[in-house]
Design a protein around this motif. Structure first.
Motif, PDB file in Angstrom:
ATOM      1  N   THR A 180       6.696   2.216  -9.562  1.00  0.00           N
ATOM      2  CA  THR A 180       6.732   0.848  -8.741  1.00  0.00           C
ATOM      3  C   THR A 180       5.763  -0.175  -9.132  1.00  0.00           C
ATOM      4  OG1 THR A 180       7.082   2.403  -6.951  1.00  0.00           O
ATOM      5  CG2 THR A 180       6.424   0.207  -6.556  1.00  0.00           C
ATOM      6  N   SER A 216       2.587   4.092  -7.307  1.00  0.00           N
ATOM      7  CA  SER A 216       2.975   4.864  -8.398  1.00  0.00           C
ATOM      8  C   SER A 216       3.050   3.966  -9.562  1.00  0.00           C
ATOM      9  CB  SER A 216       4.106   5.523  -7.936  1.00  0.00           C
ATOM     10  OG  SER A 216       5.094   4.650  -7.819  1.00  0.00           O
ATOM     11  N   GLU A 256       1.446  12.864 -13.178  1.00  0.00           N
ATOM     12  CA  GLU A 256       0.728  13.152 -11.759  1.00  0.00           C
ATOM     13  C   GLU A 256       1.496  14.037 -10.875  1.00  0.00           C
ATOM     14  OE1 GLU A 256       0.642   9.759  -9.015  1.00  0.00           O
ATOM     15  OE2 GLU A 256      -1.569  10.009  -8.971  1.00  0.00           O
ATOM     16  N   SER A 316       0.863  -1.297   0.190  1.00  0.00           N
ATOM     17  CA  SER A 316       0.017  -0.059   0.040  1.00  0.00           C
ATOM     18  C   SER A 316       0.861   1.139   0.038  1.00  0.00           C
ATOM     19  CB  SER A 316      -0.868  -0.063   1.165  1.00  0.00           C
ATOM     20  OG  SER A 316      -2.057  -0.809   0.967  1.00  0.00           O
ATOM     21  N   LEU A 363      -3.022   2.328  -9.768  1.00  0.00           N
ATOM     22  CA  LEU A 363      -1.980   3.299  -9.839  1.00  0.00           C
ATOM     23  C   LEU A 363      -2.375   4.807  -9.704  1.00  0.00           C
ATOM     24  CD1 LEU A 363       0.085   1.065 -12.351  1.00  0.00           C
ATOM     25  CD2 LEU A 363       0.165   0.917 -10.136  1.00  0.00           C
ATOM     26  N   GLU A 410       6.370   2.741   3.943  1.00  0.00           N
ATOM     27  CA  GLU A 410       7.131   3.068   5.031  1.00  0.00           C
ATOM     28  C   GLU A 410       6.988   4.328   5.720  1.00  0.00           C
ATOM     29  OE1 GLU A 410       7.710   2.401   1.949  1.00  0.00           O
ATOM     30  OE2 GLU A 410       9.424   3.281   0.973  1.00  0.00           O
TER      31      GLU A 410
HETATM   32  P1  NAD Z   1       4.932   4.178  -4.122  1.00  0.00           P
HETATM   33  O1  NAD Z   1       4.892   3.378  -5.558  1.00  0.00           O
HETATM   34  O2  NAD Z   1       6.109   4.992  -4.018  1.00  0.00           O
HETATM   35  O3  NAD Z   1       5.007   2.977  -3.154  1.00  0.00           O
HETATM   36  C1  NAD Z   1       3.972   2.230  -2.929  1.00  0.00           C
HETATM   37  C2  NAD Z   1       4.429   1.162  -1.954  1.00  0.00           C
HETATM   38  O4  NAD Z   1       5.052   0.195  -2.823  1.00  0.00           O
HETATM   39  C3  NAD Z   1       5.009   1.379  -0.650  1.00  0.00           C
HETATM   40  O5  NAD Z   1       4.587   0.581   0.231  1.00  0.00           O
HETATM   41  C4  NAD Z   1       6.649   1.096  -1.040  1.00  0.00           C
HETATM   42  O6  NAD Z   1       7.233   0.708   0.014  1.00  0.00           O
HETATM   43  C5  NAD Z   1       6.411  -0.094  -2.214  1.00  0.00           C
HETATM   44  N1  NAD Z   1       7.572  -0.367  -2.929  1.00  0.00           N
HETATM   45  C6  NAD Z   1       8.161   0.536  -3.561  1.00  0.00           C
HETATM   46  N2  NAD Z   1       8.984   0.096  -4.431  1.00  0.00           N
HETATM   47  C7  NAD Z   1       8.928  -1.441  -4.366  1.00  0.00           C
HETATM   48  C8  NAD Z   1       9.295  -2.653  -5.105  1.00  0.00           C
HETATM   49  N3  NAD Z   1      10.431  -2.363  -5.881  1.00  0.00           N
HETATM   50  N4  NAD Z   1       8.721  -3.801  -4.892  1.00  0.00           N
HETATM   51  C9  NAD Z   1       7.695  -3.803  -3.730  1.00  0.00           C
HETATM   52  N5  NAD Z   1       7.197  -2.729  -3.181  1.00  0.00           N
HETATM   53  C10 NAD Z   1       7.765  -1.485  -3.282  1.00  0.00           C
HETATM   54  O7  NAD Z   1       3.727   5.113  -3.952  1.00  0.00           O
HETATM   55  P2  NAD Z   1       3.504   5.978  -2.935  1.00  0.00           P
HETATM   56  O8  NAD Z   1       4.244   7.214  -2.977  1.00  0.00           O
HETATM   57  O9  NAD Z   1       3.524   5.178  -1.782  1.00  0.00           O
HETATM   58  O10 NAD Z   1       1.726   6.442  -3.082  1.00  0.00           O
HETATM   59  C11 NAD Z   1       1.581   7.461  -4.168  1.00  0.00           C
HETATM   60  C12 NAD Z   1       0.999   6.835  -5.524  1.00  0.00           C
HETATM   61  O11 NAD Z   1       0.076   5.987  -5.116  1.00  0.00           O
HETATM   62  C13 NAD Z   1       0.299   7.864  -6.439  1.00  0.00           C
HETATM   63  O12 NAD Z   1       0.827   7.579  -7.806  1.00  0.00           O
HETATM   64  C14 NAD Z   1      -0.947   7.572  -6.495  1.00  0.00           C
HETATM   65  O13 NAD Z   1      -1.916   7.890  -7.373  1.00  0.00           O
HETATM   66  C15 NAD Z   1      -0.919   6.119  -5.987  1.00  0.00           C
HETATM   67  N6  NAD Z   1      -2.179   5.700  -5.429  1.00  0.00           N
HETATM   68  C16 NAD Z   1      -3.276   4.963  -6.326  1.00  0.00           C
HETATM   69  C17 NAD Z   1      -4.445   4.690  -5.717  1.00  0.00           C
HETATM   70  C18 NAD Z   1      -5.520   3.771  -6.551  1.00  0.00           C
HETATM   71  O14 NAD Z   1      -6.308   3.414  -6.008  1.00  0.00           O
HETATM   72  N7  NAD Z   1      -5.384   3.835  -7.893  1.00  0.00           N
HETATM   73  C19 NAD Z   1      -4.930   4.858  -4.516  1.00  0.00           C
HETATM   74  C20 NAD Z   1      -3.962   5.703  -3.794  1.00  0.00           C
HETATM   75  C21 NAD Z   1      -2.498   5.988  -4.263  1.00  0.00           C
END
Ligand code: NAD
Length: 649
Positions: free
Chosen positions: A345, A342, A493, A265, A364, A294
């Motif tokens: 990721t 994102s 975004e 998440s 995403l 985190e």
């Molecule tokens: P992020 O992609 O940086 O991180 C999300 C999660 O992925 C975190 O728990 C992180 O620790 C984990 N992660 C990072 N690298 C990884 C890897 N290589 N392997 C496995 N896990 C990994 O996203 P964020 O900055 O925490 O959240 C913001 C993003 O989430 C925005 O782009 C937003 O639009 C999106 N979002 C989408 C929805 C939806 O329902 N579509 C809802 C909420 C947020």
């Protein structure tokens, strides 16, 4: 007290209807036992003569109808949405009118409601039966879960996935209704302790208190209620049609858990993004490994609530850590990955999952458009756009990040928007009296700053928020105009409190601009013309559209949620989403007879001819062909059985 309008007969009808809607359960008395029917004049006094007469007639009919028939009418009125408007509208009126009458009488009876209210409150406290959330939950020992686990008695170390195998078996052996008991307990805990939970959410995220309550707590409770009401029906074994060529057989679908689901998440709605997917996973019959962000781990909170709601520790295991931890969990081969985060990721996760062919669902990012036509109610559209862009300080996947306004009303819309944006109250409040809080992470502040600088350097005009220093987490509303497609703020975004205003000429122009994006998560269309709203909604390439409202599809737990294009893969929530956490197992049942099937060996020339004739008959259409199908089919069946038993001669 007797009614001026209702005689004995109508009061009987009213009580019968009341008992169908409120039959009484536990501490809740049935409608008829309260005697509230006698106070119906409090409502009838305010009705038009015609409506009163209609109601009197209906209650007279109910007095003579058997209760099961009244129940059927009420049930039918609840399903009004599936009927065309001609039938659906009167059914909707019945549903609202009759339910309104009964519920108002039941709950608004001035003197007695206080007694009833006390009884209900006592009942809720008694039913919860769980210890309140005390002290600092971050000290809870249960939160110290890593990707592996040391068994305290044997000192043996096992991975979380090895540990979840026993949980998989245990959860799959529970019926859906047994699983729902834990959901109900969890729901009551969250409701009872909502203020403390909001404190913890605010501590990790810096969001406004109202944002935490409206979007996280309320959203979760609504979702858990959906699970309570719909899961049994949605996950029940289903009998599907079996075509005539397979006559005598039966076909079924079983909805079973997949095994262990890995949920990863993001940080923006940490409590919602934990509870919603993990409860869907559990109700669908899976064990779950959950890795929060985190940045907003809410450490200790989720496992503490689950534990007190009766979940066993290994049913949902929570692993804290960063991206590396997430990646190492994927290496352990979950049965499905549910990822929210994102695009960057999401791509990494899909690539890694493909190495072991793990199914992925990706929720995403977005760059959601809001389209305002000249016939829309402008004040409402301005208020909607303001909220849609700024709620959670713009850190929502479905935040409005592109505001398209028809040119004839653009100036008016802009003036109102600028005026309203300046009234936004920003504070990490303690009482709900603030519109938005702060940004959650430093890195997101930097992204907003880079989009702002890029836009200004390419000619954008900033209409509000000029006093922001570029580094403070309290970013005020940033309303822009003069945006062009070369700017980052138009394409990427931003995930911050931005309101870029664009003008468009006509419907085609608006659709073209809305679709000119690599994202497709959600959109909104504002107009007085319903057919135009539907037409435009169909043409936007996106997963969700709200009409004359904003970000509201995700407010209805019955609607599936997800995106297209770079906004993701798959759908969760609603019945479709619940089933997406299942192995949909197809079953075909035949009798234990000695019969040899036509499509089994041996294949012979004669069988080929009969099969060919039967195929022409079956798919040729028309009555003569159908007769041909029957004749050839019967011959084929008896020939196949004979040749199958005797063998090729
Ligand atoms: P992020 O992609 O940086 O991180 C999300 C999660 O992925 C975190 O728990 C992180 O620790 C984990 N992660 C990072 N690298 C990884 C890897 N290589 N392997 C496995 N896990 C990994 O996203 P964020 O900055 O925490 O959240 C913001 C993003 O989430 C925005 O782009 C937003 O639009 C999106 N979002 C989408 C929805 C939806 O329902 N579509 C809802 C909420 C947020």
């Amino acid at each position: 007290m007797t009614s001026k309008y209702f005689g004995h007969l109508q009061t009987r009808g009213l009580n019968k209807l009341g008992d169908v809607i409120i039959p009484g359960e536990g501490i809740f008395p049935s409608f008829s036992s309260t005697g509230f029917a006698s106070q119906v004049d409090r409502m009838l006094d305010y009705m038009y003569e015609d409506d009163r007469e209609g109601l009197t007639l209906l209650m007279t009919l109910f007095a003579f109808m058997p209760s099961f028939f009244i129940r059927w009418i009420v049930l039918l009125s609840e399903k009004n949405a599936i009927f065309p408007d001609l039938i659906g509208a009167p059914l909707r009126m019945i549903q609202l009118g009759l339910k309104g009458l009964i519920l108002t009488l039941y709950y608004s009876n001035i003197e007695d409601s206080q007694k009833l209210g006390r009884k209900i409150m006592e009942g809720i406290k008694w039913q919860t039966g769980v210890a309140p959330l005390e002290g600092d939950v971050t000290n809870v020992e249960r939160s110290k879960c890593t990707t592996s686990w040391k068994n305290p008695s044997s000192e043996e170390t096992v991975t979380v996935f090895e540990r979840s195998k026993a949980a998989e078996r245990e959860i799959s052996s529970l019926t859906v209704s047994q699983r729902l008991k834990y959901i109900t307990a969890l729901k009551k805990l969250i409701l009872d302790e909502k203020e403390k939970i909001v404190d913890l959410i605010q501590k990790d995220t810096g969001k406004g208190r109202s944002d935490a309550l409206f979007s996280e707590i309320f959203g979760i409770l609504d979702h858990l209620t959906f699970l309570e009401k719909e899961s049994i029906k949605a996950l029940k074994d289903e009998t599907v049609k079996t075509p005539i060529a397979l006559m005598g057989k039966k076909s079924q679908l079983f909805y079973e858990g997949l095994g262990t689901i890995l949920i990863i998440s993001p940080w923006n709605y940490p409590f919602y993004q934990a509870i919603v997917p993990l409860t869907v996973s559990f109700v669908a019959g899976n064990a779950t490994i959950y890795k929060p962000s985190e940045f907003t781990p809410l450490e200790g909170l989720v496992e503490d609530l689950l534990f007190r709601a009766g979940f066993k520790e290994d049913w949902v295991q929570i692993v804290y850590g960063d991206g590396k931890t997430g990646a190492s969990l994927i290496d352990q081969r979950p049965d499905k990955i549910f990822f929210t985060g994102s695009v960057a990721t999401g791509k990494k996760i899909m690539a890694k999952a493909s190495e072991q062919l793990i199914p992925v669902e990706l929720e995403l990012g977005g760059k959601d458009p809001l389209i305002v036509f000249e016939d829309a109610n402008i004040d409402r559209a301005v208020a909607g756009a303001l909220w849609g862009s700024l709620t959670n300080t713009g850190q929502s996947c479905t935040s409005v990040e592109r505001v398209y306004v028809q040119e004839s009303v653009f100036e008016k819309f802009k003036a109102k928007m600028v005026e309203k944006a300046k009234t936004i109250k920003q504070e990490i409040d303690k009482d709900g009296d603030s519109d938005i809080g702060s940004m959650t992470t430093e890195s997101q502040v930097k992204i907003v700053k880079s989009h702002l600088d890029d836009a200004l350097s390419k000619g954008a005009v900033l209409l509000t928020g000029n006093d922001w220093n570029g580094s403070d987490k309290m970013i005020p509303p940033l309303v822009f105009e003069n945006i062009n497609s070369q700017m980052k703020i138009c394409k990427e975004e931003t995930f911050g409190p931005i309101l870029p205003l664009y003008s468009f000429i006509d419907e085609q122009d608006a659709i073209h601009m809305a679709n000119d994006s690599e994202f497709g998560l959600s959109a909104s269309v504002w107009t007085a013309d319903k057919s135009r709203a539907i037409r435009v909604s169909r043409k936007i390439k996106t997963g969700n559209v709200s009409i004359n409202n904003v970000m509201l599809t995700e407010g209805n737990p019955y609607l599936p949620f997800g995106g297209v294009k770079n906004s993701g893969i798959g759908r969760y929530k609603g019945v479709h989403g619940l089933r997406s956490f299942c192995n949909m197992k197809s079953i075909l049942i035949d009798g234990n007879s000695g019969k040899i099937e036509a499509n089994w060996f041996p294949y012979t020339k004669r069988k080929y001819e009969l099969f060919s004739g039967m195929t022409e008959g079956l798919f040729g259409g028309g009555i003569l062909n159908f007769i041909k199908f029957l004749i050839y089919g019967l011959k084929l069946e008896s020939y196949s059985d004979k040749v199958g038993k005797k063998g090729r001669v």
